[in-house]
Scaffold this active site. Structure first.
Site, PDB file in Angstrom:
ATOM      1  N   ARG A  54      25.955  27.743  23.389  1.00 48.32           N
ATOM      2  CA  ARG A  54      26.210  28.643  24.522  1.00 48.32           C
ATOM      3  C   ARG A  54      27.708  28.810  24.799  1.00 48.32           C
ATOM      4  NH1 ARG A  54      26.934  27.340  29.600  1.00 48.32           N
ATOM      5  NH2 ARG A  54      25.727  25.425  29.490  1.00 48.32           N
ATOM      6  N   TYR A 106      29.654  55.210  30.093  1.00 52.01           N
ATOM      7  CA  TYR A 106      28.226  54.902  29.935  1.00 52.01           C
ATOM      8  C   TYR A 106      27.615  54.632  31.320  1.00 52.01           C
ATOM      9  CZ  TYR A 106      24.178  51.980  28.949  1.00 52.01           C
ATOM     10  OH  TYR A 106      22.926  51.438  28.940  1.00 52.01           O
ATOM     11  N   ASP A 178      36.803  51.279  25.727  1.00 52.29           N
ATOM     12  CA  ASP A 178      35.490  51.092  25.120  1.00 52.29           C
ATOM     13  C   ASP A 178      35.495  51.909  23.827  1.00 52.29           C
ATOM     14  OD1 ASP A 178      32.835  51.328  24.293  1.00 52.29           O
ATOM     15  OD2 ASP A 178      32.053  51.236  26.334  1.00 52.29           O
ATOM     16  N   LYS A 203      25.637  49.395  18.688  1.00 50.27           N
ATOM     17  CA  LYS A 203      25.739  50.747  18.129  1.00 50.27           C
ATOM     18  C   LYS A 203      26.257  50.691  16.685  1.00 50.27           C
ATOM     19  CE  LYS A 203      24.387  52.065  22.217  1.00 50.27           C
ATOM     20  NZ  LYS A 203      24.637  50.996  23.138  1.00 50.27           N
TER      21      LYS A 203
HETATM   22  N1  PLP Z   1      29.412  51.295  26.073  1.00 52.89           N
HETATM   23  C1  PLP Z   1      28.876  52.418  25.567  1.00 52.89           C
HETATM   24  C2  PLP Z   1      29.781  53.546  25.169  1.00 52.89           C
HETATM   25  C3  PLP Z   1      27.493  52.541  25.423  1.00 52.89           C
HETATM   26  O1  PLP Z   1      26.977  53.689  24.929  1.00 52.89           O
HETATM   27  C4  PLP Z   1      26.654  51.467  25.822  1.00 52.89           C
HETATM   28  C5  PLP Z   1      25.182  51.550  25.702  1.00 52.89           C
HETATM   29  O2  PLP Z   1      24.628  52.570  25.401  1.00 52.89           O
HETATM   30  C6  PLP Z   1      27.251  50.313  26.356  1.00 52.89           C
HETATM   31  C7  PLP Z   1      28.626  50.260  26.444  1.00 52.89           C
HETATM   32  C8  PLP Z   1      26.423  49.142  26.763  1.00 52.89           C
HETATM   33  O3  PLP Z   1      26.027  48.442  25.617  1.00 52.89           O
HETATM   34  P1  PLP Z   1      24.709  47.548  25.486  1.00 52.89           P
HETATM   35  O4  PLP Z   1      23.526  48.439  25.559  1.00 52.89           O
HETATM   36  O5  PLP Z   1      24.906  46.847  24.170  1.00 52.89           O
HETATM   37  O6  PLP Z   1      24.763  46.564  26.638  1.00 52.89           O
END
Ligand code: PLP
Length: 386
Positions: A54, A106, A178, A203
């Site tokens: 962990r 997001y 991001d 992704k």
């Molecule tokens: N950042 C982006 C651009 C995303 O599209 C997503 C999820 O779709 C996230 C962060 C969050 O990621 P997770 O679903 O792995 O928690």
């Protein structure tokens, strides 16, 4: 320093005594020590060695983190059990003076910043692309962290990473990008001046729609305050997922390069279609952010959006008629996906708010996979035929 493709294959791979060409999977939750002194050396930070999973002190996770750091040419990286876990850890450790979120992030990120973090006294500030002139004022008020996606979801808006980083740094703020949509193959935020690259590894890095993980890449100094949050909020990913993610990263460049090419072909074909009123893809000459994208990205990515001229009902019908594209949220996998933002990611927003963000009801977002683009275009043509 080798090129990205070599780093994806070789970075962080252990020299396995059994001769495995890649790091083996250690699913153990704990690790044995030869003496009390040896365990104290790890607990007191003198040695980095497997201790407890962990904490991230597991050989499979440590190997993955070396690979993740190499992707963004970062000094270090930390892995998380999801992209949201990574973002939450970043915001609570570096965003306590306030987080400025630029553009259309997001939905989960926006919710966290709007609904949960203010309960902990962490203010969120939100600026859309056309409101960027308010950024200096917000920075002067003392917000400590600027966060944005580029390209954004679903309108593929492009933000100038170097210019925003320069402005934020002048005001003593840190910058997190991001980089999920672009992937490290197409964009290197740290090289452009950002302090953190954040990923939903669910992704492109995972790439097969079969794992959930997240990552933050940065300097060791900036990662240090995040460690305790990750450990004690229990945000670690499972070693099995770490091994699967490392497996996927070995093929990341070749997948993303093909997805770039496929998306370009699909975007060009859709631009010619009489029922399509607009195609948003950074590789198209008609795209407003193309020059900036060409400057800061080395590829235009596998994501694109387009608008069906007759509006929302017609767009839903097109999505429903597709055979090769799956109607599903998420992105970055080998299989092509379609979503209609007004029915999924942006369903919670009012029609006026969606319009403010440039998201029409007729907009459809595509995540382009590894199928032959001829087949993808044929599928779109048959779905648009009636
Ligand atoms: N950042 C982006 C651009 C995303 O599209 C997503 C999820 O779709 C996230 C962060 C969050 O990621 P997770 O679903 O792995 O928690």
């Amino acid at each position: 320093m080798t090129e990205l493709a070599a780093r994806c294959v070789h970075a962080g791979e252990m020299d396995d005594p059994q001769g495995s060409p890649h790091s083996p999977l250690y699913s153990s939750t704990t690790f044995k020590f030869p003496s009390t002194q040896a365990i104290l050396d790890v607990v007191e930070g003198r040695t980095l060695a497997p201790l407890y999973t962990r904490y991230g002190l597991n050989p499979t996770i440590l190997a993955l983190e070396e690979k993740l750091a190499a992707l963004e040419n970062a000094e270090a990286a930390w892995a998380f059990c999801s992209g949201m876990a990574a973002e939450a850890a970043l915001f609570v450790s570096h965003g306590r003076k306030g987080v400025i979120c630029i553009g259309d992030a997001y939905g989960g990120t926006l919710e966290l910043l709007k609904d949960q973090l203010p309960l902990l006294g962490i203010p969120g500030h939100f600026l859309l692309g056309h409101e960027l002139d308010r950024l200096p004022q917000l920075l002067q008020q003392g917000a400590g962290l600027v966060f944005f996606e580029t390209p954004t979801n679903p309108a593929l808006e492009i933000f100038d990473i170097a210019a925003i980083a320069e402005l934020a740094h002048r005001h003593g703020a840190l910058v997190a990008v991001d980089n999920t949509f672009a992937s490290p193959v197409n964009q290197q935020p740290l090289a452009l001046g950002a302090d953190f690259a954040v990923h939903s590894c669910t992704k492109y890095l995972g790439g097969h729609s079969d794992l959930t993980a997240g990552a933050i890449m940065a300097s060791k100094e900036l990662l240090a305050p995040i460690w305790g949050w990750r450990k004690n909020l229990g945000q670690m990913l499972a070693p099995e997922t770490a091994a699967l993610l490392a497996r996927s990263i070995r093929t990341l460049p070749i997948r993303v390069q093909q997805q770039n090419a496929n998306a370009q072909a699909v975007a060009e074909a859709l631009s010619q279609h009489p029922r399509v009123s607009r195609v948003l893809y950074p590789g198209l000459d008609s795209f407003p952010g193309k020059a900036l994208a060409a400057r800061q990205m080395s590829g235009f990515g596998g994501m694109l959006s387009f608008e069906v001229a007759e509006g929302g009902v017609a767009a839903s019908a097109v999505a429903d008629r597709l055979r090769l594209f799956a109607l599903a949220p998420s992105l970055g996998g080998v299989e092509s996906l379609i979503t209609q933002p007004c029915t999924t990611t942006h369903h919670g927003l009012s029609a006026e708010e969606r319009a403010r963000r440039g998201i029409s009801d007729g907009m459809l977002r595509l995540s382009i996979g590894l199928e032959d683009p001829k087949d993808l275009i044929a599928d779109l043509h048959q779905a648009l035929a009636t």
